[in-house]
Design a protein around this motif. Sequence first.
Motif, PDB file in Angstrom:
ATOM      1  N   THR A   5       0.840  -1.190   0.000  1.00 32.58           N
ATOM      2  CA  THR A   5       0.000   0.000   0.000  1.00 32.58           C
ATOM      3  C   THR A   5       0.877   1.242   0.000  1.00 32.58           C
ATOM      4  O   THR A   5       1.630   1.488   0.959  1.00 32.58           O
ATOM      5  CB  THR A   5      -0.911   0.026   1.241  1.00 32.58           C
ATOM      6  N   VAL A   6       0.794   2.034  -1.054  1.00 33.84           N
ATOM      7  CA  VAL A   6       1.629   3.226  -1.176  1.00 33.84           C
ATOM      8  C   VAL A   6       1.136   4.308  -0.223  1.00 33.84           C
ATOM      9  O   VAL A   6      -0.046   4.631  -0.187  1.00 33.84           O
ATOM     10  CB  VAL A   6       1.634   3.745  -2.628  1.00 33.84           C
ATOM     11  N   ALA A  45       5.778   3.079   1.447  1.00 32.71           N
ATOM     12  CA  ALA A  45       4.672   2.122   1.376  1.00 32.71           C
ATOM     13  C   ALA A  45       4.660   1.220   2.600  1.00 32.71           C
ATOM     14  O   ALA A  45       5.674   1.055   3.293  1.00 32.71           O
ATOM     15  CB  ALA A  45       4.779   1.280   0.098  1.00 32.71           C
TER      16      ALA A  45
END
Length: 245
Positions: A5-6, A45
């Motif tokens: 997940t950035v 991230a």
Amino acid sequence: MSQITVVEEVPLNEPVLVEGFPGIGLVGKIAADHLVDVHGMVHHANVHCEGLPPVVTYAADNRALRTPVRLYADPETELMALQSDVPVTPAAAVEFAECFAGWYEETEVLPLFLSGLPREKDVSPPDLYGLTAGPADPRAADVDLEAPPESGLISGPTGAMLADALRRDLSAVGLIVESDPQFPDPEAARTLIVDGIDPIADIETPIEGLTDQAEEIKEAKEAFARRMQQANEESSQAEPLKMYQ
């Protein structure tokens, strides 16, 4: 499936990624944490792969919770670091490796997987060895890394990720450094950075803080050894004669 997940986009072209899971001498974690600090790397991230423990962590003097495994990046040096606050168990290593490789397979990342080779410390600097998986990468091809002098095996999450890279025919480098098997070893982490990571990533990392840590840990270990010796001398004990050994 990759579950990265950035948090903040960072422009990167062909970065070198340093893996920093805890292991022998904590060499990978010490090296990755140092790189994140001195290069001012951005929290890029969060990593949510299967195999990671369902926990959260927090930093000193900061109320914000965070995931235990995170990716950091620096656009100036084209460097990335996998920072981990938790170990990955052997049973979960394969699941994590498949998840993480699914992410870097889609990028131009060259991963450097770090591992400590247990050796009792002496006055000589720790030796560093290099191993490769997959096609030769030009970023590592010109770096003169010595091959290990004897056969061996890499286990844990580092071994699982290298095995997955080999299976997928992905370029990857394994850096193995002689490390203290009982205590954190910043001297070995320094060798990883100066003789392995910096030449491959074509960067220069300040290492003064690691030198200070090495001296502090050396003094603490010597004090611990003196206390143990004194305790052994002052206490009654039974020891085997080892007649048949």
